[in-house]
Motif scaffolding. Structure first.
Motif, mmCIF file in Angstrom:
data_model
loop_
_atom_site.group_PDB
_atom_site.id
_atom_site.type_symbol
_atom_site.label_atom_id
_atom_site.label_comp_id
_atom_site.label_asym_id
_atom_site.label_seq_id
_atom_site.Cartn_x
_atom_site.Cartn_y
_atom_site.Cartn_z
ATOM 1 N N UNK A 1 0.770 -14.390 6.250
ATOM 2 C CA UNK A 1 2.046 -13.897 5.748
ATOM 3 C C UNK A 1 1.923 -13.459 4.293
ATOM 4 N N UNK A 2 1.228 -14.245 3.481
ATOM 5 C CA UNK A 2 1.062 -13.867 2.066
ATOM 6 C C UNK A 2 0.170 -12.641 1.925
ATOM 7 N N UNK A 3 -0.782 -12.500 2.829
ATOM 8 C CA UNK A 3 -1.616 -11.300 2.785
ATOM 9 C C UNK A 3 -0.784 -10.052 3.055
ATOM 10 N N UNK A 4 0.147 -10.157 3.984
ATOM 11 C CA UNK A 4 1.043 -9.032 4.257
ATOM 12 C C UNK A 4 1.923 -8.723 3.051
ATOM 13 N N UNK A 5 2.368 -9.778 2.376
ATOM 14 C CA UNK A 5 3.150 -9.565 1.152
ATOM 15 C C UNK A 5 2.312 -8.889 0.076
ATOM 16 N N UNK A 6 1.052 -9.282 0.006
ATOM 17 C CA UNK A 6 0.151 -8.651 -0.967
ATOM 18 C C UNK A 6 0.026 -7.160 -0.692
ATOM 19 N N UNK A 7 -0.099 -6.795 0.590
ATOM 20 C CA UNK A 7 -0.166 -5.376 0.947
ATOM 21 C C UNK A 7 1.139 -4.674 0.585
ATOM 22 N N UNK A 8 2.263 -5.342 0.901
ATOM 23 C CA UNK A 8 3.563 -4.748 0.588
ATOM 24 C C UNK A 8 3.693 -4.479 -0.900
ATOM 25 N N UNK A 9 3.305 -5.439 -1.711
ATOM 26 C CA UNK A 9 3.426 -5.275 -3.163
ATOM 27 C C UNK A 9 2.503 -4.177 -3.679
ATOM 28 N N UNK A 10 1.266 -4.123 -3.140
ATOM 29 C CA UNK A 10 0.329 -3.072 -3.557
ATOM 30 C C UNK A 10 0.888 -1.687 -3.230
ATOM 31 N N UNK A 11 1.429 -1.552 -2.025
ATOM 32 C CA UNK A 11 1.978 -0.259 -1.619
ATOM 33 C C UNK A 11 3.178 0.130 -2.472
ATOM 34 N N UNK A 12 3.985 -0.843 -2.837
ATOM 35 C CA UNK A 12 5.195 -0.565 -3.608
ATOM 36 C C UNK A 12 4.875 -0.272 -5.067
ATOM 37 N N UNK A 13 4.096 -1.131 -5.699
ATOM 38 C CA UNK A 13 3.863 -1.044 -7.147
ATOM 39 C C UNK A 13 2.808 -0.007 -7.490
ATOM 40 N N UNK A 14 1.709 -0.016 -6.748
ATOM 41 C CA UNK A 14 0.578 0.842 -7.122
ATOM 42 C C UNK A 14 0.657 2.246 -6.532
ATOM 43 N N UNK A 15 1.261 2.366 -5.348
ATOM 44 C CA UNK A 15 1.266 3.664 -4.677
ATOM 45 C C UNK A 15 2.659 4.254 -4.500
ATOM 46 N N UNK A 16 3.682 3.433 -4.659
ATOM 47 C CA UNK A 16 5.039 3.930 -4.520
ATOM 48 C C UNK A 16 5.461 4.239 -3.109
ATOM 49 N N UNK A 17 4.785 3.637 -2.112
ATOM 50 C CA UNK A 17 5.140 3.863 -0.713
ATOM 51 C C UNK A 17 6.222 2.858 -0.317
ATOM 52 N N UNK A 18 7.462 3.210 -0.567
ATOM 53 C CA UNK A 18 8.578 2.272 -0.378
ATOM 54 C C UNK A 18 8.742 1.900 1.092
ATOM 55 N N UNK A 19 8.713 2.894 1.980
ATOM 56 C CA UNK A 19 8.930 2.624 3.398
ATOM 57 C C UNK A 19 7.844 1.700 3.945
ATOM 58 N N UNK A 20 6.587 2.009 3.640
ATOM 59 C CA UNK A 20 5.484 1.180 4.134
ATOM 60 C C UNK A 20 5.564 -0.238 3.566
ATOM 61 N N UNK A 21 5.953 -0.352 2.289
ATOM 62 C CA UNK A 21 6.077 -1.668 1.671
ATOM 63 C C UNK A 21 7.146 -2.501 2.371
ATOM 64 N N UNK A 22 8.279 -1.878 2.691
ATOM 65 C CA UNK A 22 9.347 -2.595 3.380
ATOM 66 C C UNK A 22 8.899 -3.041 4.771
ATOM 67 N N UNK A 23 8.124 -2.216 5.433
ATOM 68 C CA UNK A 23 7.639 -2.569 6.767
ATOM 69 C C UNK A 23 6.708 -3.771 6.712
ATOM 70 N N UNK A 24 5.813 -3.800 5.711
ATOM 71 C CA UNK A 24 4.914 -4.955 5.564
ATOM 72 C C UNK A 24 5.707 -6.206 5.181
#
Length: 512
Positions: free
Chosen positions: A389-412
């Protein structure tokens, strides 16, 4: 007053493995184990098998492949210019190093040799050697036992040349067999003319191999039981013994008796051809039990402090998920003092294993195929928390903060929420109504039940209620809408709030 007890020194382990211009890795890539076990997920074509190949070759008994004679065989084929140096570097927790490169083997060779005697490097093809590769014939395990499974098992020298003349010296089974093969042509033309030293050497080999097989036989029932294969019983492995066969023609001089038959009782029925009757899952479990029993028998002779290394590359692909969990239990029960590297291309299994394995003892990473358009694609290696679960959160945060992929971050974040509430229900022993189809149980069902938990001294009820209420709100407002097509334009901050809400929830579960 007796002196205070002195804590034993920490076990020597592999700290890191670096591949440079080796097979799938054109540039240096370091895998940091830090003395822990390592769980690796690698999609097909990502380079996962290169990790296995590096470890298997580096710690091969008696030595790595002849790099000097095949100096270009292992380098990445797409890196330019060709002919560049390649290397595999192992660093241990005591600072010692071993390097295998196009220039040969360097570093602490005695340590490498000791590890090689104990190490087990198993892939699915190795398991097939115990069954499928024998066609319709009976399964003869002689070659796999002597050259692989018990290759490093020490048996007493016969005390005659070309063996060590000391009667107490130990010779590895594979080395003993190789020496016998080198003197095969000296057997002679007649039975009465067979040299005494060959007869004595065969007798020593026969006795030593049967002692080793006795150790394996003692371990097999327990391993099969722990692998949930109680219906199977391997008949004791036995070796009739080598008998030198004399002939006039040199090429016909040989050793007869090279047979170790595999026979199995299944539910009381004797199977002389188990590979023609048993299904894939049982054959995989059988092969795994035989290999693991051999490794455990071998290390009973271990005297040094070199790491005992077990590397398993996709050995479970023939076993369904319900029968894979016992394998993890076997590793923890029988191989707790080994350093284990477990590689898989099955992402679901990877996530399941991360949840099951002790978090303090395992490091995890994921390997993905690099840019296919690159001249020399470099695999992407991403360390992963040993908490799904924390690994998925890590992916979500990376996508949101580093890449700006809001939709993908919300899905993770939604995936982390769904996995998190299930883990929480298990850890907090929340009772749920029975459903015939477990898939029909939605994440919201778990959250509804979790809301009634009363907390503990470490997790006040008020904190728990606030966390679950906020989690439910953000699930409905952010995470669920973004998991469907035509998602609304939700601000980046609200996705960040959802990630934070799941994080707080998991922190409270961990504090319970």
């Amino acid at each position: 007053m007796s002196p205070p007890a002195v804590a034993p020194p920490p076990a020597l382990r592999l700290a890191s493995l670096k591949l440079d211009n080796f097979r799938a890795f054109p540039e240096p890539e370091t895998f940091n184990l830090e003395g822990k076990n390592l769980l690796v997920y690698g999609e097909n074509g990502s380079g996962k098998s290169s990790i296995f190949a590096a470890l298997r070759a580096l710690f091969r008994h008696p030595s790595p492949p002849p790099a000097l004679n095949e100096k270009h065989a292992f380098e990445n084929k797409f890196k330019q210019p060709q002919g560049e140096p390649w290397s595999v570097d192992a660093v241990f927790t005591n600072g010692k190093t071993v390097t295998w490169a196009n220039t040969g083997l360097q570093g602490d060779k005695p340590l490498r040799d000791e590890i090689a005697l104990k190490a087990a490097m198993l892939d699915y093809r190795a398991l097939m050697e115990t069954n499928h590769l024998h066609g319709e014939d009976r399964v003869n395990l002689f070659d796999v036992i002597v050259n692989t499974l018990l290759a490093g098992y020490g048996i007493t020298s016969p005390g005659v040349a070309p063996f060590p003349t000391s009667g107490t010296a130990q010779v590895a089974i594979s080395d003993y067999w190789a020496t016998l093969q080198r003197v095969r042509e000296r057997i002679g033309m007649t039975t009465t003319g067979i040299p005494t030293y060959i007869l004595q050497s065969c007798q020593g080999f026969n006795a030593g191999l049967n002692v080793a097989l006795s150790a394996v036989n003692a371990l097999l029932p327990g391993l099969l039981h722990d692998l949930k294969q109680q219906d199977m019983l391997v008949k004791p492995l036995s070796f009739p013994g080598l008998v030198p066969h004399a002939e006039y023609w040199l090429e016909k001089r040989q050793y007869e008796g090279k047979t170790i038959w595999l026979e199995v009782d299944y539910r009381g029925e004797a199977l002389q051809h188990p590979h023609l009757f048993l299904n894939e899952a049982r054959l995989s479990a059988l092969g795994l039990a035989i290999y693991l029993a051999g490794r455990l028998a071998l290390v009973q002779q271990a005297t040094g402090d070199a790491p005992k290394l077990l590397v398993l590359d996709d050995v479970l692909i023939g076993i369904d998920h319900s029968n894979r969990l016992p394998v993890l239990d076997v590793l923890q029960k029988h191989f707790a003092d080994w350093q284990v590297v477990l590689l898989t291309h099955d992402k679901t299994w990877f996530d399941l294993a991360r949840e099951r394995l002790p978090k303090d003892d395992w490091a995890c990473c994921e390997v993905y195929e690099g840019d296919p358009a690159a001249t020399a694609p470099m695999p992407i290696v991403r360390p992963t928390k040993n908490e799904p679960a924390r690994a998925l959160l890590q992916k979500a945060n990376d996508l949101l903060v580093n890449l700006g992929y809001v939709e993908a971050a919300a899905n993770y974040a939604r995936q982390a929420f769904e996995m998190g509430v299930r883990i929480a229900a298990q850890e907090l022993k929340i009772k749920m109504e029975y459903r015939l189809d477990p898939a029909a149980r939605k994440a919201q069902d778990f959250l509804d039940k979790l809301k009634s938990w009363q907390g503990t001294a470490n997790v006040p009820r008020a904190d728990w209620k606030a966390a679950t209420d906020r989690l439910g709100l953000l699930k409905n407002v952010v995470m669920n809408p973004y998991s469907h097509p035509s998602a609304p334009n939700i601000p980046k901050q609200e996705v960040a709030d959802a990630i934070a809400a799941v994080t707080v929830f998991l922190d409270l579960v961990a504090r319970r």
